[in-house]
Scaffold this motif. Structure first.
Motif, PDB file in Angstrom:
ATOM      1  N   ALA A  73      84.664  86.721  69.162  1.00  0.00           N
ATOM      2  CA  ALA A  73      84.537  85.228  69.570  1.00  0.00           C
ATOM      3  C   ALA A  73      85.650  84.767  70.869  1.00  0.00           C
ATOM      4  N   SER A  74      86.288  85.076  70.972  1.00  0.00           N
ATOM      5  CA  SER A  74      86.745  84.325  72.688  1.00  0.00           C
ATOM      6  C   SER A  74      85.646  84.629  73.495  1.00  0.00           C
ATOM      7  N   ALA A  75      85.299  86.187  73.780  1.00  0.00           N
ATOM      8  CA  ALA A  75      84.308  86.890  74.424  1.00  0.00           C
ATOM      9  C   ALA A  75      83.126  86.388  74.550  1.00  0.00           C
ATOM     10  N   ALA A  76      82.432  85.882  73.503  1.00  0.00           N
ATOM     11  CA  ALA A  76      81.239  85.300  72.949  1.00  0.00           C
ATOM     12  C   ALA A  76      81.152  84.054  73.815  1.00  0.00           C
ATOM     13  N   GLY A  77      82.707  83.241  74.144  1.00  0.00           N
ATOM     14  CA  GLY A  77      82.725  81.771  74.208  1.00  0.00           C
ATOM     15  C   GLY A  77      82.728  80.622  73.531  1.00  0.00           C
ATOM     16  N   ALA A  78      83.181  80.826  72.610  1.00  0.00           N
ATOM     17  CA  ALA A  78      83.616  80.629  71.371  1.00  0.00           C
ATOM     18  C   ALA A  78      85.052  79.420  71.483  1.00  0.00           C
ATOM     19  N   LEU A  96      92.152  88.894  63.582  1.00  0.00           N
ATOM     20  CA  LEU A  96      92.424  88.830  65.310  1.00  0.00           C
ATOM     21  C   LEU A  96      90.861  89.588  65.791  1.00  0.00           C
ATOM     22  N   GLY A  97      90.776  90.328  65.264  1.00  0.00           N
ATOM     23  CA  GLY A  97      89.859  91.313  65.937  1.00  0.00           C
ATOM     24  C   GLY A  97      88.589  90.744  66.023  1.00  0.00           C
ATOM     25  N   ALA A 131      98.954  83.460  64.775  1.00  0.00           N
ATOM     26  CA  ALA A 131      99.216  82.362  65.438  1.00  0.00           C
ATOM     27  C   ALA A 131      99.681  82.766  66.957  1.00  0.00           C
ATOM     28  N   ARG A 132     100.648  83.572  67.116  1.00  0.00           N
ATOM     29  CA  ARG A 132     101.271  83.702  68.350  1.00  0.00           C
ATOM     30  C   ARG A 132     100.513  84.795  68.838  1.00  0.00           C
ATOM     31  N   ARG A 133      99.283  85.753  67.781  1.00  0.00           N
ATOM     32  CA  ARG A 133      98.593  86.897  68.790  1.00  0.00           C
ATOM     33  C   ARG A 133      97.008  86.312  69.357  1.00  0.00           C
ATOM     34  N   MET A 134      96.682  85.330  68.970  1.00  0.00           N
ATOM     35  CA  MET A 134      95.426  84.522  69.219  1.00  0.00           C
ATOM     36  C   MET A 134      95.169  84.058  70.258  1.00  0.00           C
ATOM     37  N   PRO A 135      93.634  84.616  70.872  1.00  0.00           N
ATOM     38  CA  PRO A 135      93.564  84.589  72.516  1.00  0.00           C
ATOM     39  C   PRO A 135      93.798  83.344  72.958  1.00  0.00           C
ATOM     40  N   PRO A 136      94.286  82.881  74.047  1.00  0.00           N
ATOM     41  CA  PRO A 136      94.557  82.016  74.884  1.00  0.00           C
ATOM     42  C   PRO A 136      93.047  80.963  74.956  1.00  0.00           C
ATOM     43  N   GLY A 137      92.844  79.818  74.728  1.00  0.00           N
ATOM     44  CA  GLY A 137      92.163  78.827  74.000  1.00  0.00           C
ATOM     45  C   GLY A 137      91.096  78.501  72.985  1.00  0.00           C
ATOM     46  N   LEU A 138      91.362  79.427  72.283  1.00  0.00           N
ATOM     47  CA  LEU A 138      90.368  79.697  71.322  1.00  0.00           C
ATOM     48  C   LEU A 138      91.557  79.191  69.041  1.00  0.00           C
ATOM     49  N   ASP A 139      91.061  78.097  68.927  1.00  0.00           N
ATOM     50  CA  ASP A 139      91.502  77.550  68.382  1.00  0.00           C
ATOM     51  C   ASP A 139      90.893  77.839  66.665  1.00  0.00           C
ATOM     52  N   ALA A 140      91.572  78.723  65.587  1.00  0.00           N
ATOM     53  CA  ALA A 140      90.567  78.845  64.618  1.00  0.00           C
ATOM     54  C   ALA A 140      91.636  78.323  62.917  1.00  0.00           C
ATOM     55  N   ILE A 141      90.819  78.504  62.009  1.00  0.00           N
ATOM     56  CA  ILE A 141      90.775  77.843  60.782  1.00  0.00           C
ATOM     57  C   ILE A 141      90.581  78.369  59.828  1.00  0.00           C
ATOM     58  N   VAL A 142      92.611  78.895  59.863  1.00  0.00           N
ATOM     59  CA  VAL A 142      92.348  80.406  58.501  1.00  0.00           C
ATOM     60  C   VAL A 142      93.471  79.496  56.921  1.00  0.00           C
ATOM     61  N   GLY A 143      92.300  80.736  55.988  1.00  0.00           N
ATOM     62  CA  GLY A 143      92.481  80.303  54.835  1.00  0.00           C
ATOM     63  C   GLY A 143      93.803  81.413  54.856  1.00  0.00           C
ATOM     64  N   PHE A 144      94.947  80.808  53.867  1.00  0.00           N
ATOM     65  CA  PHE A 144      95.454  81.420  53.444  1.00  0.00           C
ATOM     66  C   PHE A 144      96.279  80.534  51.851  1.00  0.00           C
TER      67      PHE A 144
END
Length: 105
Positions: A29-34, A23-24, A70-83
């Motif tokens: 990443a969101s703040a940097a425009g990703a 999340l950090g 998934a619920r806490r991700m910043p709006p507008g940022l998608d993520a691929i998370v390994g688990f």
């Protein structure tokens, strides 16, 4: 599309701590425009999980951590998370990647 790589050091067995680290990285990443964040293999449970995989609660905790992330991700940022996930809800297990988008997996 701008991608960011989550350069984190996941700790084996620390689902919550690893999710916080992701999340950090997502917030930075969101703040940097990703537009999307990519995490390491098995970022939620840490690598290598070895015999922790024999514990059903371990796999369930990892899945719960992905759902909460998934619920806490910043709006507008998608993520691929390994688990680690179950095939068809039972055994065997698989090395998986979840795509988190819009608060959902």
């Amino acid at each position: 599309m701008r991608f960011a790589l989550a350069q984190i050091a996941p700790v084996v067995g620390d689902h919550e701590g690893n999710a916080r680290a992701i999340l950090g990285a997502a917030l930075r990443a969101s703040a940097a425009g990703a537009d999307a964040l990519i995490t390491p293999e098995l970022a939620i449970c840490g690598y290598p999980p070895r015999d922790l995989l024999t514990r059903a609660d371990f796999v369930d905790q990892g899945r719960a951590a992905v759902e909460e992330l998934a619920r806490r991700m910043p709006p507008g940022l998608d993520a691929i998370v390994g688990f680690v996930d179950r095939v068809g809800g039972g055994r065997p297990l698989r090395n998986a990647a979840a795509v988190l988008s819009g608060g959902r997996i």
